[in-house]
Motif scaffolding. Sequence first.
Motif, short mmCIF file in Angstrom:
data_model
loop_
_atom_site.label_atom_id
_atom_site.label_comp_id
_atom_site.label_asym_id
_atom_site.label_seq_id
_atom_site.Cartn_x
_atom_site.Cartn_y
_atom_site.Cartn_z
N LYS A 194 6.93 -19.17 -1.02
CA LYS A 194 5.44 -18.93 -0.65
C LYS A 194 5.49 -17.35 -0.03
O LYS A 194 6.22 -17.20 0.73
N VAL A 195 4.66 -16.83 -0.81
CA VAL A 195 4.56 -15.41 -0.19
C VAL A 195 3.33 -14.95 0.84
O VAL A 195 2.29 -15.38 0.14
N ASN A 196 3.53 -14.76 2.00
CA ASN A 196 2.46 -14.47 2.72
C ASN A 196 2.49 -13.21 3.14
O ASN A 196 3.26 -12.39 3.19
N TYR A 197 1.34 -12.58 3.42
CA TYR A 197 1.18 -11.08 4.00
C TYR A 197 0.72 -11.25 5.45
O TYR A 197 -0.36 -11.73 5.60
N PHE A 198 0.83 -10.23 6.30
CA PHE A 198 0.24 -9.98 7.54
C PHE A 198 -0.99 -9.24 7.17
O PHE A 198 -2.07 -9.64 7.64
N ASN A 199 -1.18 -8.46 6.15
CA ASN A 199 -2.19 -7.67 5.90
C ASN A 199 -1.88 -7.28 4.44
O ASN A 199 -1.45 -6.41 3.87
N GLU A 200 -2.51 -8.32 3.33
CA GLU A 200 -2.29 -8.17 2.20
C GLU A 200 -2.70 -6.85 1.43
O GLU A 200 -2.04 -6.28 0.70
N LYS A 201 -3.74 -6.45 1.85
CA LYS A 201 -4.39 -5.44 1.17
C LYS A 201 -3.58 -4.01 1.39
O LYS A 201 -3.29 -3.34 0.40
N LYS A 202 -3.35 -3.90 2.68
CA LYS A 202 -2.23 -2.70 2.98
C LYS A 202 -0.89 -2.83 2.36
O LYS A 202 -0.21 -1.79 1.90
N GLU A 203 -0.36 -4.20 2.33
CA GLU A 203 1.06 -4.37 1.73
C GLU A 203 0.93 -4.13 0.32
O GLU A 203 2.16 -4.09 -0.21
N THR A 204 -0.14 -4.27 -0.33
CA THR A 204 -0.11 -4.44 -1.99
C THR A 204 -0.95 -3.00 -2.56
O THR A 204 -1.34 -3.15 -3.49
N LEU A 205 -1.17 -2.10 -1.53
CA LEU A 205 -1.85 -0.79 -2.15
C LEU A 205 -1.32 -0.30 -3.24
O LEU A 205 0.06 -0.28 -3.22
N SER A 206 -1.98 0.04 -4.44
CA SER A 206 -1.34 0.81 -5.49
C SER A 206 -0.57 1.99 -5.19
O SER A 206 -0.94 2.43 -3.96
N ARG A 207 0.47 2.49 -5.71
CA ARG A 207 1.17 3.53 -5.31
C ARG A 207 0.26 4.79 -5.08
O ARG A 207 0.43 5.69 -4.31
N LYS A 208 -0.63 4.76 -6.05
CA LYS A 208 -1.68 6.13 -6.14
C LYS A 208 -2.36 5.93 -4.73
O LYS A 208 -2.41 7.19 -4.15
N GLU A 209 -2.86 5.07 -4.31
CA GLU A 209 -3.66 4.99 -3.03
C GLU A 209 -2.70 4.87 -2.05
O GLU A 209 -3.01 5.69 -0.83
N LEU A 210 -1.46 4.47 -1.95
CA LEU A 210 -0.56 4.58 -0.74
C LEU A 210 -0.26 5.88 -0.91
O LEU A 210 -0.34 6.62 0.55
N GLU A 211 0.12 6.75 -1.66
CA GLU A 211 0.37 8.09 -1.80
C GLU A 211 -0.63 9.08 -1.01
O GLU A 211 -0.41 10.26 -0.54
N LYS A 212 -1.95 8.48 -1.68
CA LYS A 212 -3.23 9.35 -1.19
C LYS A 212 -3.20 9.14 0.42
O LYS A 212 -3.25 10.18 1.29
N LEU A 213 -3.02 7.84 1.00
CA LEU A 213 -2.88 7.96 2.22
C LEU A 213 -1.81 8.35 2.98
O LEU A 213 -2.33 8.90 4.23
N GLN A 214 -0.56 8.55 2.37
CA GLN A 214 0.47 9.15 3.11
C GLN A 214 0.03 10.64 3.38
O GLN A 214 0.49 11.25 4.21
N LEU A 215 -0.56 11.26 2.29
CA LEU A 215 -0.87 12.60 2.27
C LEU A 215 -1.74 12.79 3.51
O LEU A 215 -1.80 13.81 4.51
N GLU A 231 -2.21 14.56 9.41
CA GLU A 231 -2.48 14.05 10.76
C GLU A 231 -1.38 14.43 11.69
O GLU A 231 -1.66 14.89 12.81
N SER A 232 -0.29 13.87 10.85
CA SER A 232 0.98 13.96 12.09
C SER A 232 1.43 15.37 12.23
O SER A 232 1.80 15.63 13.30
N VAL A 233 1.22 16.25 11.13
CA VAL A 233 1.44 17.67 11.27
C VAL A 233 0.63 18.26 12.40
O VAL A 233 0.99 19.03 13.20
N ASP A 234 -0.70 17.94 12.40
CA ASP A 234 -1.60 18.49 13.53
C ASP A 234 -1.05 17.99 14.95
O ASP A 234 -1.25 18.73 15.87
N ARG A 235 -0.98 16.67 14.99
CA ARG A 235 -0.23 16.35 16.27
C ARG A 235 1.08 17.03 16.33
O ARG A 235 1.36 17.29 17.73
#
Lengths: 143, 443
Positions: free
Chosen positions: B9-30, B35-39
């Motif tokens: 059985k596959v469970n997710y703590f947060n399905e949406k975040k864990e299965t984001l498309s690579r495109k969305e994920l990379e956009k989020l990473q950028l 933000e990390s650089v600003d900090r």
Amino acid sequence: MKITQISIFLENRKGRLYDVCSLLGDNGINIRALTIAETENFGVLRIVTSDAEKAVKALKENGFAANITDVVIVEVEDRPGGLAKVLKTLNDNKINIEYMHAFMTKHGDNSYMVFRFDDPDSAIKVLKENKINIIDGNKISEI
Amino acid sequence: MSNKVNKVKVNYFNEKKETLSRKELEKLQLTRLRESVDRALKIDFYKKRLNDIGVKSGNDIEKLSDINKIPFTTKDDLRSSYPKGLIAVNHDKIIRLHTSSGTTGTPTVIYHTKKDVDNWSTLVARCMVAAGATKKDVFQNMTGYGLFTGGLGMHYGAEKVGMTVIPTGSGNTRRQLTLMQAFKTTIVHATPSYMLHVFEKMSEFGFSLNDFSLKRAFLGAEPYTENTRKKLEELFKIDVYNSYGLSEMSGPGVSFECVYKDGMHTWEDAFIMQIIDPATGKEMPDGEEGEIVFTTLMREATPILRYRTRDRAFVYKGECQCKRTHRRLSRIVGRTDDMLIVNGVNIFPSQVESVIMKYPEVGTNYLIHLNKKGSLDNLTVKVEIYSKLFKGELSQLDNLKKKLTDEIHSSIIVKPIVELHEPGSLPVSEGKAVRVIDERKEL
């Protein structure tokens, strides 16, 4: 009146005692007194020899961890109570003994104990005052 | 290397975040990298380095690949900043800090804000749910608590999942087993060697496998092979999951196996994971082994950019059956430096060396000998007695041994056995001194 004793650090390894004794033998050194204080993994071999300087040099040259300590050789009457008598004198005068062991020979009615004192100078003074004989370094070969 | 799993059985703590498309994920990473650089720019150490490459704000990062312009951060950089540390927020915002021991006795410090601790716990919760944990589980945390991030890190994550947490900490195996039985523990966290040790002690303490309700073990803090995992699964009749983390990236919760046990998912919305060639620094493609480099994307108090972990691994190509899009890390295959892991604790030979050098009674030649005592690691430090300072008293030797043992113990956390040896008895090498003999077979 202080005698030079040599302490040697030895691992509990087969043949180490033989190595020390054969080295001394090869260098013409005679062992007069010997004792070993041991623990699980190593021991300290303590010897009084006929030529401390030569012995230490030979040991160090051959890689042994060896060093010298001052000890006092005390004449003890070879009869029941003989040692206790000496110890009473020392105790009464608050002389602390670190360790002691017997010498290899006996001379007449007396035997000899090697004493390591915290304060050898005070011990020698007390023993002399109480007329207990101490062996001079030069006289080791005579006993 | 795929394990056949029939019905999982596959469970997710947060399905949406864990299965984001690579495109969305990379956009989020950028977005988060900026933000990390600003900090990071609020920290002198990073401000200088970022300015030197023309980065004055996060917006100067135009695309993800610009990350390669940022110079690496090393453990030494973190050590040099101690105790002030790398801190991007006001001290009133710090609610926790964790230190880790350094090679020459200088630790490193990672600060956490409330949000940092919460995010860290969320990542750990994701890991645990990915490996099958639910709020119905009873979780026994058998690793050390305190500054060791494995303790509190897994604890907070388990609470977030809603499991019943038994904070036993490490050691006292008899009590571990007693509680495991009494409270019907279903999931444990431990090092693989301690897990083996627990099994060995089971019958000695009067327990049998039937006394327990164990279902899963989360094991980490030291490398172990697929064979050891299988062995533990057979012995305990449970599922074993591999966990990877490091204090610089907060602790556990960085990478973790899912129920398919086929590589450890790294949470790429929280970390940018790169594999580099340790010699050249160049990024390597998925599937090729190199040094892992992490960049934090969400850490507020102590952002870290391009951290060289000195751990070697590779990233899996392709998608996992669990459908998570966060890429997977292989088992750690080795180190780029001489760090050792002893019962889950990181040790550098130079830590032992610094202690030994302080004692003139022992020579400068020493040897660290590692072997197994049952399942646990045993560390022996062999030193040579230095003739000149040998006083001929047993008490001197006993004292010396005790002092060395205590001081080394305090420096490396693991209690060593110190052996005194005669001068010249330890091996001397022509070239680089061999300081470590590791007889432990690969776990």
